[in-house]
Design an enzyme around this catalytic site. Structure first.
Site, short mmCIF file in Angstrom:
data_model
loop_
_atom_site.label_atom_id
_atom_site.label_comp_id
_atom_site.label_asym_id
_atom_site.label_seq_id
_atom_site.Cartn_x
_atom_site.Cartn_y
_atom_site.Cartn_z
N GLN A 196 1.43 3.56 2.07
CA GLN A 196 2.18 3.74 3.32
C GLN A 196 2.79 2.43 3.81
OE1 GLN A 196 3.23 6.29 5.10
NE2 GLN A 196 2.40 7.80 3.69
N SER A 197 3.21 1.58 2.90
CA SER A 197 3.78 0.28 3.27
C SER A 197 5.05 0.42 4.10
CB SER A 197 4.09 -0.49 1.99
OG SER A 197 4.88 -1.63 2.28
N ASN A 198 5.06 -0.23 5.25
CA ASN A 198 6.28 -0.30 6.06
C ASN A 198 7.26 -1.30 5.46
OD1 ASN A 198 5.25 1.39 8.29
ND2 ASN A 198 3.80 -0.29 8.53
N ALA A 238 0.86 -1.18 0.00
CA ALA A 238 0.00 0.00 0.00
C ALA A 238 0.90 1.24 0.00
CB ALA A 238 -0.89 0.00 1.23
N ALA A 290 7.70 -1.80 2.29
CA ALA A 290 8.41 -1.12 1.20
C ALA A 290 9.58 -0.31 1.75
CB ALA A 290 7.45 -0.22 0.43
#
Ligand SMILES: *Cc1c(COP(=O)(O)O)cnc(C)c1O
Length: 337
Positions: free
Chosen positions: A75-77, A73, A79
């Protein structure tokens, strides 16, 4: 559980601390609450994906990759942690970010993890909600390979049998900490999404016969889907370890009653959980995962699911960097002297 036979790079700050939460315990009137600090794994802000990436990046390096591709997403952590380790290893990193929440908030689209992804050097590709992310990654990988790159594609959340090994290791680490402190853990609770964290934990807890139940609080899928996803990946993980299908349906405990309107959308209870942890323990939860996990735990405590003398460990999976993307959920007053 022979983890040492798998390629692995060692960059996580381990073991993560296991700490008591006396003020939260008091505020909620028991059980005895503990927190396992996987928000402190050390990789550009840390979080649960770092443990998975030790094994995934071990494989990527073993295969001679020069480019890492993954997705999540906006706001992927996952990523953020992936681009951080790619940077440290001198590898290119491309991130496909899905507009899953559907907001035009500047904070959501450019602050928090997105800002950090950019600073860490990721190539960012925004894609519409509902895109087949796995197919999109394969397409991008094929393009880059034609241009002469060697790509390693990591699934969303780093959740496959390789990534889950990081949480098999976490289960063994926590069991060791409990033994060292003579602490009987009655339940381990955490937020579950792409299922790799819970799958690895359950595989480890069952495989090492610790007797510690693991309860995943869902953040997206309904109960039956989440349960099936975790069970399937847990058995893929024990099979990957050469142990066959070790996990049975009853070993996988999930509760998806705290999702609210959807993935990444706060609930009143999730905002209250962030507030309570901050003001009792000085610990920052994240709005997408750990706040809903904690909201679930708080509700179960209030419903009397645990007795006062039981020990419940909450696994903090990280992600507080996303708080900056959710600034407007918190009413910051405008102070003037
Ligand atoms: C990814 C993530 C989770 C969920 O872990 P899964 O392995 O995807 O189930 C929980 N908390 C945070 C902060 C995360 O980034």
């Amino acid at each position: 559980m022979k983890l040492s036979r798998f390629p692995r790079l060692h960059f996580a700050h381990l073991p993560t601390p296991l700490e008591p939460m006396p003020r939260l315990t008091e505020a909620l009137g028991g059980p005895q609450l503990w927190i396992k600090r996987d928000d402190c794994t050390g990789l550009a802000g840390g979080g649960n994906k770092t443990r998975k990436l030790e094994f995934l990046m071990g494989q990527a390096v073993a295969e001679g990759a020069d480019t890492i591709i993954t997705q999540g997403a906006t706001q992927s952590n996952h990523a953020r942690q992936t681009v951080a380790i790619a940077a440290k290893l001198g590898l290119r990193c491309e991130l496909l970010l899905e507009d899953r929440v559907g907001t035009d908030s500047q904070d959501y689209n450019y602050n928090g993890n997105v800002l950090l992804d950019h600073i860490l050097g990721a190539a960012l590709h925004y894609v519409d909600a509902g895109t087949d992310m796995t197919a999109a990654m394969e397409t991008r990988a094929a393009e880059l390979e034609r241009a002469g790159h060697r790509c390693f594609v990591i699934p969303g959340g780093g959740s496959n049998a390789t990534g889950a090994l990081g949480y098999v290791n976490a289960a063994l680490e926590l069991a060791q900490q409990a033994n060292d402190q003579s602490l009987v853990i009655d339940c381990l609770v955490h937020a579950t999404g792409s299922a790799g964290t819970q799958a690895g934990l359950v595989a480890g807890m069952v495989g090492a016969r610790t007797g510690i139940p693991v309860l995943g609080i869902g953040v997206r899928a309904p109960d039956n889907v989440q349960h099936a996803n975790v069970l399937k990946l847990a058995n893929a993980t024990t099979s990957h370890l050469g142990l066959g299908d070790l996990v049975s349906a009853g070993d996988v405990l999930v509760n998806c009653a705290y999702v609210g309107q959807g993935y990444g959308i706060s609930t009143e209870a999730s905002i209250e959980a962030i507030d309570l942890l901050a003001k009792t323990e000085g610990i920052l939860l994240d709005p997408v995962y750990s706040a809903k996990g904690m909201a679930g735990l708080i509700d179960l405590i209030q419903r009397g699911e645990f007795s006062a003398d039981q020990n419940v460990v909450f696994l903090h999976t990280g992600g507080s960097q996303a708080l900056f993307a959710y600034r407007t959920e918190f009413n910051v007053p405008h102070y003037r002297l």
